[in-house]
Design an enzyme around this catalytic site. Structure first.
Site, PDB file in Angstrom:
ATOM      1  N   TRP A 172       0.863  -1.205   0.000  1.00  0.00           N
ATOM      2  CA  TRP A 172       0.000   0.000   0.000  1.00  0.00           C
ATOM      3  C   TRP A 172       0.891   1.245   0.000  1.00  0.00           C
ATOM      4  CZ3 TRP A 172      -5.283   0.248   2.940  1.00  0.00           C
ATOM      5  CH2 TRP A 172      -6.127  -0.783   2.460  1.00  0.00           C
TER       6      TRP A 172
ATOM      7  N   LYS B 255      -9.747  -1.506   6.878  1.00  0.00           N
ATOM      8  CA  LYS B 255     -10.205  -2.895   6.704  1.00  0.00           C
ATOM      9  C   LYS B 255     -10.905  -3.382   7.982  1.00  0.00           C
ATOM     10  CE  LYS B 255      -7.175  -6.399   6.483  1.00  0.00           C
ATOM     11  NZ  LYS B 255      -6.150  -7.100   5.686  1.00  0.00           N
TER      12      LYS B 255
HETATM   13  C1  LIG Z   1      -2.715  -7.461   5.762  1.00  0.00           C
HETATM   14  S1  LIG Z   1      -1.259  -6.828   6.457  1.00  0.00           S
HETATM   15  C2  LIG Z   1      -1.083  -5.281   5.633  1.00  0.00           C
HETATM   16  C3  LIG Z   1      -0.672  -5.385   4.186  1.00  0.00           C
HETATM   17  C4  LIG Z   1      -0.234  -4.039   3.624  1.00  0.00           C
HETATM   18  N1  LIG Z   1      -1.368  -3.127   3.475  1.00  0.00           N
HETATM   19  C5  LIG Z   1       0.414  -4.169   2.266  1.00  0.00           C
HETATM   20  O1  LIG Z   1      -0.224  -3.820   1.279  1.00  0.00           O
HETATM   21  O2  LIG Z   1       1.571  -4.587   2.185  1.00  0.00           O
HETATM   22  C6  LIG Z   1      -1.793  -6.334   8.062  1.00  0.00           C
HETATM   23  C7  LIG Z   1      -0.688  -5.771   8.946  1.00  0.00           C
HETATM   24  O3  LIG Z   1      -1.283  -5.148  10.084  1.00  0.00           O
HETATM   25  C8  LIG Z   1      -0.269  -5.133  11.086  1.00  0.00           C
HETATM   26  N2  LIG Z   1      -0.825  -4.768  12.391  1.00  0.00           N
HETATM   27  C9  LIG Z   1      -1.795  -5.422  13.084  1.00  0.00           C
HETATM   28  N3  LIG Z   1      -2.010  -4.823  14.275  1.00  0.00           N
HETATM   29  C10 LIG Z   1      -1.167  -3.743  14.313  1.00  0.00           C
HETATM   30  C11 LIG Z   1      -0.908  -2.729  15.303  1.00  0.00           C
HETATM   31  N4  LIG Z   1      -1.568  -2.726  16.474  1.00  0.00           N
HETATM   32  N5  LIG Z   1       0.005  -1.788  15.022  1.00  0.00           N
HETATM   33  C12 LIG Z   1       0.681  -1.807  13.840  1.00  0.00           C
HETATM   34  N6  LIG Z   1       0.486  -2.748  12.884  1.00  0.00           N
HETATM   35  C13 LIG Z   1      -0.422  -3.707  13.116  1.00  0.00           C
HETATM   36  C14 LIG Z   1       0.270  -6.570  11.006  1.00  0.00           C
HETATM   37  O4  LIG Z   1       1.555  -6.665  11.586  1.00  0.00           O
HETATM   38  C15 LIG Z   1       0.270  -6.835   9.497  1.00  0.00           C
HETATM   39  O5  LIG Z   1       1.549  -6.669   8.927  1.00  0.00           O
END
Ligand SMILES: C[S@@+](CC[C@H](N)C(=O)[O-])C[C@H]1O[C@@H](n2cnc3c(N)ncnc32)[C@H](O)[C@@H]1O
Length: 241
Positions: free
Chosen positions: A58, A156
């Site tokens: 992203w 999301k």
């Molecule tokens: C589906 S991935 C995101 C993919 C990203 N949008 C991309 O296009 O490369 C979801 C991410 O949310 C992160 N995440 C979840 N909870 C979080 C938090 N409290 N703080 C920061 N990141 C978090 C996870 O570590 C994970 O890498």
């Protein structure tokens, strides 16, 4: 040993193939690309916050929209390989120290807050949707702190019992709020994206808080002071001094 059906589907996935061809780190890039194009979310001058940015696709998409006055700040629990022209932080967005670091990076506020954050899933539907809804609730709180009036948010959500209340809250905060499901979302996935545009302003979101201060200049904001425990990096775009 990966499930052979899963493996075959992945090999045939057109978004995955396209991501490889276009040097994007994940097929998730096309979810943002589709929504950003359709709703004109990102401009060359936009200041964008990308929550849950690992592995960085992203952030890559946002960067491609931005000109020299634009800014993208990404944060994730996981380390992320540098993305040219992006400021990346490693940490937990629920951590107040991390929130303070982000606030310092863009004191004038953001035009767009993105969240592709997903909680660690347990496989128990209501537990997973509840944790996802908590994260989106936090994202809406952060809009109240950092989003400029007129700004947008895309987050999301794993759709569940909590979702109608979140959407209702978004309708109060934004002039326009809608559930969107991009083509690249897998059919079996329960994920949807909550989109809000035309943010009504911090006074609506958090009546106790003043709105964000106006941006001091259209140039890059000052570098944040290093915060213990935060791993930070910004790779300069080619030609940037
Ligand atoms: C589906 S991935 C995101 C993919 C990203 N949008 C991309 O296009 O490369 C979801 C991410 O949310 C992160 N995440 C979840 N909870 C979080 C938090 N409290 N703080 C920061 N990141 C978090 C996870 O570590 C994970 O890498």
């Amino acid at each position: 040993m990966p499930n052979p059906t899963w493996f075959r589907k992945r090999l045939q996935d057109p978004f995955l193939k396209k991501a490889h061809r276009e040097d994007l780190r994940s097929r998730a890039a096309y979810k943002l690309q589709e929504i950003a194009d359709k709703y004109k979310l990102i401009h060359s001058y936009s200041k964008v916050l990308d929550l849950g940015c690992a592995p960085g696709s992203w952030t890559q998409v946002v960067r491609r929209f931005l000109g020299p006055k634009g800014l993208v700040v990404g944060i994730d629990l996981l380390p992320v390989e540098p993305v040219e022209g992006a400021t990346l932080l490693q940490g937990d967005i629920t951590d107040p120290a991390m929130q303070a670091a982000i606030g310092r990076l863009c004191p004038g506020g953001f035009d767009l807050i993105l969240s592709d954050m997903a909680p660690h899933t347990t496989g128990i539907h209501h537990a997973d949707t509840e944790r996802s809804a908590e994260l989106v609730g936090l994202v809406l709180d952060l809009c109240g702190r950092w989003l400029k009036p007129g700004g947008a948010c895309l987050a999301k959500v794993f759709e569940g019992a909590e979702y109608p209340a979140l959407r209702q809250r978004a309708k109060g905060l934004f002039g326009f709020a809608k559930t969107v499901t991009p083509e690249a979302s897998l059919a079996r996935s329960r994920e949807v994206y909550l989109l809000g545009t035309g943010f009504r302003g911090a006074r609506v979101a958090r009546p106790d808080q003043p709105p964000p201060a106006p941006s001091p200049s259209p140039t890059e904001p000052p570098a944040p002071s290093p915060t213990p425990g935060l791993k930070m990096g910004r790779k300069k775009p080619a030609g940037e001094g």
